[in-house]
Design a protein around this motif. Structure first.
Motif, short mmCIF file in Angstrom:
data_model
loop_
_atom_site.label_atom_id
_atom_site.label_comp_id
_atom_site.label_asym_id
_atom_site.label_seq_id
_atom_site.Cartn_x
_atom_site.Cartn_y
_atom_site.Cartn_z
N CYS A 1 -7.35 8.43 4.34
CA CYS A 1 -7.20 9.71 3.60
C CYS A 1 -6.24 9.33 2.55
O CYS A 1 -5.64 7.95 2.58
CB CYS A 1 -6.14 10.58 4.58
N GLY A 2 -6.11 9.85 1.26
CA GLY A 2 -5.30 9.46 0.38
C GLY A 2 -3.87 9.77 0.44
O GLY A 2 -3.41 10.71 -0.09
N ASP A 3 -3.32 9.04 1.75
CA ASP A 3 -2.00 9.29 1.99
C ASP A 3 -1.51 8.17 2.92
O ASP A 3 -2.30 8.10 3.67
CB ASP A 3 -1.89 10.90 2.78
N LYS B 1 -7.49 -1.67 -9.09
CA LYS B 1 -8.59 -0.82 -9.55
C LYS B 1 -8.29 0.14 -10.83
O LYS B 1 -9.40 0.60 -11.11
CB LYS B 1 -8.78 0.33 -8.43
N SER C 1 0.95 6.26 -0.59
CA SER C 1 -0.40 5.62 -1.22
C SER C 1 -0.66 6.20 -2.74
O SER C 1 -1.59 5.85 -3.13
CB SER C 1 -1.36 6.06 -0.53
N ARG C 2 0.26 7.19 -3.17
CA ARG C 2 0.03 7.78 -4.57
C ARG C 2 -0.64 6.51 -5.64
O ARG C 2 0.32 5.80 -5.98
CB ARG C 2 1.10 8.31 -5.13
N GLU C 3 -1.57 6.64 -6.21
CA GLU C 3 -2.19 6.01 -7.10
C GLU C 3 -1.51 6.37 -8.43
O GLU C 3 -1.51 5.48 -9.35
CB GLU C 3 -3.75 6.08 -7.33
N GLY D 1 -4.05 4.69 4.85
CA GLY D 1 -3.78 5.52 3.64
C GLY D 1 -4.81 4.72 2.55
O GLY D 1 -4.77 3.30 2.30
N ILE D 2 -5.50 5.54 1.53
CA ILE D 2 -6.08 4.74 0.27
C ILE D 2 -5.46 5.44 -0.96
O ILE D 2 -4.88 6.58 -1.08
CB ILE D 2 -7.51 4.76 0.62
N GLY D 3 -5.59 4.59 -2.07
CA GLY D 3 -5.42 5.57 -3.54
C GLY D 3 -6.61 6.46 -3.78
O GLY D 3 -7.48 6.30 -3.12
N THR D 4 -6.28 6.85 -4.98
CA THR D 4 -7.39 7.85 -5.38
C THR D 4 -8.63 7.30 -5.82
O THR D 4 -9.67 7.98 -5.58
CB THR D 4 -6.81 8.70 -6.89
N GLU E 1 -9.80 4.69 -4.12
CA GLU E 1 -10.76 4.46 -3.26
C GLU E 1 -10.87 5.78 -2.43
O GLU E 1 -12.22 5.83 -1.78
CB GLU E 1 -9.72 3.95 -2.08
N ILE F 1 -1.12 -1.27 -0.31
CA ILE F 1 -1.75 -0.09 -0.84
C ILE F 1 -1.81 -0.13 -2.51
O ILE F 1 -2.65 -0.17 -3.24
CB ILE F 1 -1.51 1.13 -0.16
N ASN G 1 -4.41 -0.41 -5.38
CA ASN G 1 -4.39 0.67 -6.49
C ASN G 1 -4.40 0.00 -7.97
O ASN G 1 -4.98 0.59 -8.79
CB ASN G 1 -3.46 1.77 -6.27
N TRP H 1 -1.21 4.47 -12.26
CA TRP H 1 -1.35 5.43 -13.49
C TRP H 1 0.01 5.60 -14.46
O TRP H 1 0.04 5.51 -15.57
CB TRP H 1 -1.84 6.88 -13.34
#
Lengths: 477, 192
Positions: free
Chosen positions: A135-137, B107, B76-78, A152-155, A157, B100, B104, B82
Motif C-alpha cells: 500500500c502507498g503508506d 524512481k 512512504s510519501r513519494e 509501504g511503497i511510493g507512488t 511503485e 522507502i 522513491n 517530488w
C-alpha cells in the motif's frame, strides 16, 4: 532460494519470486494491493497517460482514509455532506473516479466498512497469511501481524503494482526480535513496541524485515500484534512479521474476503507450514524481557525518544553522539521541555485516541475501561476518539463504549486517519501538547507546532482524566 | 525518465540527522493530485527558522543536499522526492537513508548517495565555499581540493539511471513470466 531451514520471511519471499536477476534483484508477485486517496492519484494518472490498465483489479481494494474529515458524513436526511476543503474533496473525487474506471472495488466514506486501510484490510480478511501485500503508506507494516509480507511503497511503485502486479525488489536482511515473559500490569502492546524502538533506534531496523517472536507475542491478541507490527517502520524496518497461528486463523475465519469452504481448509494447511523452521538463521537477533517494559511515553520528536512514564526528560548532554545531542536539544526546544523534568508532571491539552496503530475495538475497550465514570480534566481542551473503521465504531456502540467516551467529555467521531497526521481538519494547535495513540511524534506531524507524546490507549485515557501525562496504573488500582 | 550521469554544483550543508518525510514535505501539501509544485512546501518548518540554510543566498539553486543519518525516514510519501526535485535538488548525500525514500528517490532520477560520516563532515565544510561533483558512472564524489570519495550503488539502479529506463515498461516486457507465475499461483494457492 534459501536451502535448509528457512525463516517465515524467506518462505513468503521464495513463494513470490517471479524472476531472479543475476544481481539478486527479484521480480516479486504482489497478492494484495490497498489503495487510498493520497498516494494514488499520480499513479492512476500515469496509467492513463501511457494507456495502461490495472492488471489485477480483483487483487486491489480502494478505501479513502487520510484526508476525510471525521465529522458527520450524512445530513439529517441521509444526504452526503460535501468536504469543505477543496483539495481534499478533489483528492477524494479522484479516487472515486479512478477506482470504478479501472475496475477496482471501492469502499466509500459512507459505507459501514470504510475505515483506515490498515484496519480495513485485516477486518475484511483481505489481508491473509503468506500473502504479499502493499500500500502507498508506510504503516502497511501492520499487516505483518497476520503473517503477510506487507510493506509501504511510493507512488511510482503503486503505479508499478497497478500495471504489473509485481515489484522489483532485493531481499532484505532479517532480524528476529524475541520477546519473552508476561507484560506487566497496565503494560500494553503499544508500550512494548515503543520500548523496542527505543532499544534498537529509529534506524535500527533499516534494511531489515523484523520477525517478532517469543511467548509474549504468542500470548498477544491479533489486535495487539497489529499494533506491534504497525510501528516496525518507526524502527526503520519496512516490514514486520509474526508467525500465523490458531489465533490468526480464528481471527480470520468467516471474514468477508477470507477463503471459504474447501479453500479455507487448504489455506490453513498451507499457513501452518509458514512459521520459521527451527534452526533458521537471522542476520540479527534482539532479545527483550517483557517484564522490563513499563508504560512508555515519548519525550522528543523521534519515536526512538522514549522513556518509562515514571522517568524524566533526558539531558541532551547525556547522549554519546554529537548528532544525537544536537537533535535532542532541538527536540526539547520544540517540545517545550527541560532536562530532568518528570514526564508525569507534563500537562496536556489534547487527547487523541485513534490511528492505524490503536483504533481497534480492544484499544477502545482499554481506553473506556479507564474512562468509565470519570471525566476529562478542565485543562483538556480537545479529546477525540476516532474508531479505525465503521465496523469498529458499530461494535463499540453495541458495547456502549461510545457513551463512556461521550460522558467522559470525548468527541465520538467517524473513522479515518484523523489527528495522526495534519492533513484533515483534526489537528493539534501550535504549541499545545497531545497525548496521542498514533505512531509519529515528528515535528509538525499533528499540525504545525503541535507537540506529540506517543502513548497507549489506556495511557491516553489516563492523561485525559488528570490533564497531564499519567501512569495509568494509578487509575487502575 | 531522463538519464542521469553527473551532478555538479553548490551543495546545501543541511547536515541534520533523522530528517523525516514530514520535515521534507508536511502532510498538508499532500492534498495534490499532481507531482509538480511541491517545492513551495519543502522543508516548510525548517524554513521558518531564522538563518536556515535553505534561504541562505549562498545556496540558491544548489542541486545537492547534504544531510545526516537516516534521511527520509517515516512516511512512504513519494511527495518527498517530488518536493526535492521541485526545489532543484538532483542529489542527496547522507550516511544512510530509509529504505522507502531511497527507492522513491531512484524512481524519480534523484540520486541518494551514501557516504561515511567522515566524508559527510568533510563535504559539509567544502559546501560552505565550493561546489561538489558527483559522477554516477564512476561512482565518485569529488571536490576541487582533491577530495575523492567513492560510493556504492545497486548495479540495476545505476543502469536504469544512466539510461533513463522506465521500470514499468521493463516489467511489462516480462508478461510471459508474470502470466506463468499467475497460473502456478492459481493452482497452488487458489484462495489468493
Amino acid at each position: 532460494m534459501t536451502s535448509g531451514p528457512r525463516t517465515l520471511y524467506e518462505k513468503i519471499w521464495d513463494a513470490h519470486v517471479v524472476e531472479r536477476r543475476e544481481d539478486g534483484t527479484c521480480l516479486v508477485y504482489i497478492d494484495r494491493h490497498l489503495v487510498h486517496e493520497v498516494t494514488s492519484p499520480q499513479a492512476f494518472e500515469a496509467l492513463r497517460m501511457s494507456g495502461r490498465k490495472v492488471r489485477r483489479p480483483d487483487l486491489t481494494l480502494a478505501v479513502p482514509d487520510h484526508n476525510l474529515p471525521t465529522t458527520a458524513r450524512l445530513d439529517a436526511q441521509g444526504r452526503r455532506l460535501p468536504i469543505a476543503d477543496p483539495e481534499s474533496a478533489q483528492q477524494l473525487a479522484a479516487l472515486e473516479r479512478n477506482a470504478p474506471a479501472f475496475g477496482i472495488r471501492y469502499i466509500g466514506p459512507t459505507d459501514a466498512e470504510q475505515g483506515i486501510v490498515h484496519v480495513v484490510g485485516p477486518e475484511q480478511g483481505f489481508t491473509l497469511p503468506g500473502a504479499t501485500l502493499v500500500c502507498g503508506d508506510s504503516h502497511t507494516a501492520a499487516h505483518g501481524a497476520l503473517g503477510a509480507l506487507a510493506f509501504g511503497i511510493g507512488t511510482s511503485e503503486v503505479e508499478h503494482v497497478l500495471a504489473t502486479q509485481t515489484l522489483l525488489l532485493k531481499q532484505s536482511k532479517s532480524m528476529n526480535i524475541r520477546v519473552e515473559g508476561e507484560l506487566g500490569f497496565g503494560v500494553t502492546p503499544k508500550d512494548l513496541i515503543l520500548h523496542i524502538i527505543g532499544r534498537i533506534g529509529a534506524a535500527g531496523g533499516t534494511g531489515y524485515v523484523i520477525e517478532y517472536s517469543g511467548s509474549t507475542i504468542r500470548d498477544m491478541s491479533v489486535e495487539g500484534r497489529l499494533t506491534v507490527s504497525n510501528m516496525s517502520i518507526e524502527a526503520g524496518a519496512r516490514a514486520g512479521l509474526i508467525a500465523p497461528d490458531d489465533k490468526t486463523f480464528d481471527y480470520l475465519k468467516g471474514r468477508p474476503m477470507a477463503p471459504k469452504g474447501a479453500d479455507w481448509d487448504k489455506a490453513v494447511a498451507y499457513w501452518r507450514t509458514l512459521p520459521s523452521d527451527p534452526g533458521a538463521s537471522f542476520d540479527a537477533i534482539v532479545e527483550i524481557d517483557a517484564a522490563s517494559v513499563a508504560p512508555t511515553v515519548t519525550w522528543g520528536t523521534s519515536p526512538e525518544d522514549v522513556v518509562p512514564i515514571l522517568g524524566a526528560v533526558p539531558d541532551p548532554d547525556s547522549f554519546a553522539e554529537q548528532a544525537k545531542r544536537d537533535a535532542a536539544r532541538k527536540s526539547l526546544d520544540y517540545m517545550g521541555l527541560t532536562p530532568g523534568q518528570k514526564l508525569r508532571e507534563v500537562g496536556v491539552e489534547n487527547i487523541f485516541i485513534g490511528s492505524c496503530t490503536n483504533s481497534r475495538i480492544e484499544d477502545l475497550r482499554a481506553a473506556a475501561a479507564v474512562l468509565k465514570g470519570r471525566k476529562r480534566a478542565a485543562n483538556v481542551k480537545q479529546a477525540l476518539v476516532v474508531p479505525g473503521s465503521g465496523l469498529v465504531k458499530r461494535q463499540a456502540e453495541a458495547e456502549g463504549l461510545d457513551r463512556i467516551f461521550i460522558e467522559a467529555g470525548f468527541e465520538w467521531r467517524e473513522p479515518g486517519c484523523s489527528a495522526c497526521l495534519g492533513m484533515n481538519p483534526d489537528k493539534v494547535p501550535a504549541g499545545e501538547r497531545c497525548a496521542s495513540t498514533s505512531n509519529r511524534n515528528f515535528v509538525g506531524r499533528q499540525g504545525p507546532g503541535a507537540r506529540t507524546h506517543l502513548v497507549s490507549p489506556a495511557m491516553a485515557a489516563a492523561a485525559a482524566v488528570t490533564g497531564k501525562l499519567t501512569d495509568v496504573r494509578e487509575l487502575m488500582r | 525518465m531522463t538519464p542521469v550521469r553527473a551532478v555538479e554544483g553548490k551543495a546545501i550543508p543541511f547536515g541534520r540527522a533523522n530528517v523525516d518525510t514530514d520535515i521534507i514535505i508536511p502532510a498538508k501539501w499532500l492534498k495534490t493530485i499532481s507531482r509538480e509544485g511541491l517545492g513551495r512546501g519543502a522543508f516548510e518548518t525548517v524554513r521558518a527558522e531564522p538563518g536556515n540554510v535553505f534561504d541562505d543566498p549562498a545556496y540558491v539553486g544548489a542541486p545537492i543536499l547534504i544531510a545526516g543519518e537516516n534521511f527520509g525516514c517515516g512516511s512512504s510519501r513519494e511527495h518527498a522526492a517530488w518536493a526535492l526535485a521541485d526545489l532543484g535538488i538532483k542529489a542527496v548525500i547522507a550516511p544512510s537513508y530509509s529504505d522507502i525514500f531511497s527507492g522513491n528517490a531512484f524512481k524519480n532520477g534523484l540520486l541518494a548517495i551514501e557516504l561515511p560520516r567522515a566524508a559527510i563532515d568533510r563535504l559539509m565544510e567544502v559546501a560552505k565555499t565550493d561546489p561538489i561533483s558527483i559522477d554516477l558512472e564512476h561512482q565518485t564524489v569529488t571536490t576541487r581540493f582533491q577530495d575523492r570519495f567513492t560510493f556504492e550503488i545497486d548495479p540495476f539502479r545505476k543502469h536504469c539511471l544512466l539510461n533513463g529506463l522506465d521500470e514499468v515498461g521493463l516489467t511489462l516486457a516480462m508478461e510471459k513470466q508474470i502470466a506463468g507465475f499467475e497460473q502456478k499461483r492459481e493452482l497452488e494457492t487458489p484462495w489468493l
